[in-house]
Scaffold this active site. Sequence first.
Site, PDB file in Angstrom:
ATOM      1  N   PRO A 110       0.777  -1.253   0.000  1.00  0.00           N
ATOM      2  CA  PRO A 110       0.000   0.000   0.000  1.00  0.00           C
ATOM      3  C   PRO A 110       0.807   1.300   0.000  1.00  0.00           C
ATOM      4  O   PRO A 110       0.774   2.071   0.948  1.00  0.00           O
ATOM      5  CB  PRO A 110      -0.824  -0.139   1.278  1.00  0.00           C
ATOM      6  CG  PRO A 110       0.061  -0.914   2.202  1.00  0.00           C
ATOM      7  CD  PRO A 110       0.767  -1.901   1.311  1.00  0.00           C
ATOM      8  N   CYS A 111       1.500   1.570  -1.104  1.00  0.00           N
ATOM      9  CA  CYS A 111       2.276   2.806  -1.195  1.00  0.00           C
ATOM     10  C   CYS A 111       1.384   4.047  -1.095  1.00  0.00           C
ATOM     11  O   CYS A 111       1.865   5.125  -0.753  1.00  0.00           O
ATOM     12  CB  CYS A 111       3.118   2.823  -2.462  1.00  0.00           C
ATOM     13  SG  CYS A 111       2.221   2.497  -3.981  1.00  0.00           S
TER      14      CYS A 111
END
Length: 179
Positions: A140-141
Amino acid sequence: MAGTVASTVAFGSLPTPLGDMVVAVTEEGVAGTGWGDPSRLRAGLLDRLGLAETDDPGRTAAVLDQLGDYYAERLRVFDVPLDWRLTSPVQRRVLGTLYETVPYGRAVTYGELAARSGTGVPARAIGSIMGANPIPLIVPCHRVVAGNGLGGFSAGEGVESKRRLLTLEGYLQPMLDWD
């Protein structure tokens, strides 16, 4: 799947609120995800992976199901296996720290992630690692933000896509002009 050497990659896609999402899955796990033109994304991932393509909908089914559940707000934790082959050891450590320590609905600053990863990578370089993340959304950047705002996002439609994902997860309040 652990211990196998990937020799093929299967592709799948699904429509999402951010556009078509493509997944690339090897025998080891999800090696790539992205939004945009499916044929362009496939070609780019196929080239980067250097593997033969196989038609195997069974291989992509679990990740496509989980992505569909995520967008329908029924899933908060992905548990599909990941194939980190498109990352360097430092990227793998930073992205792995993100994946393991920043849950749904939360965010961390670039500086906090730099410190957590213990890599010695400065905060300003964390953004480059996030921009090179081959498995956005699952890794989850979008949950990495600047100390003074959202920061950047190279996937989908850029920062607007990041805003939508953080809103979906409840980290940000919805905009008044959204459907």
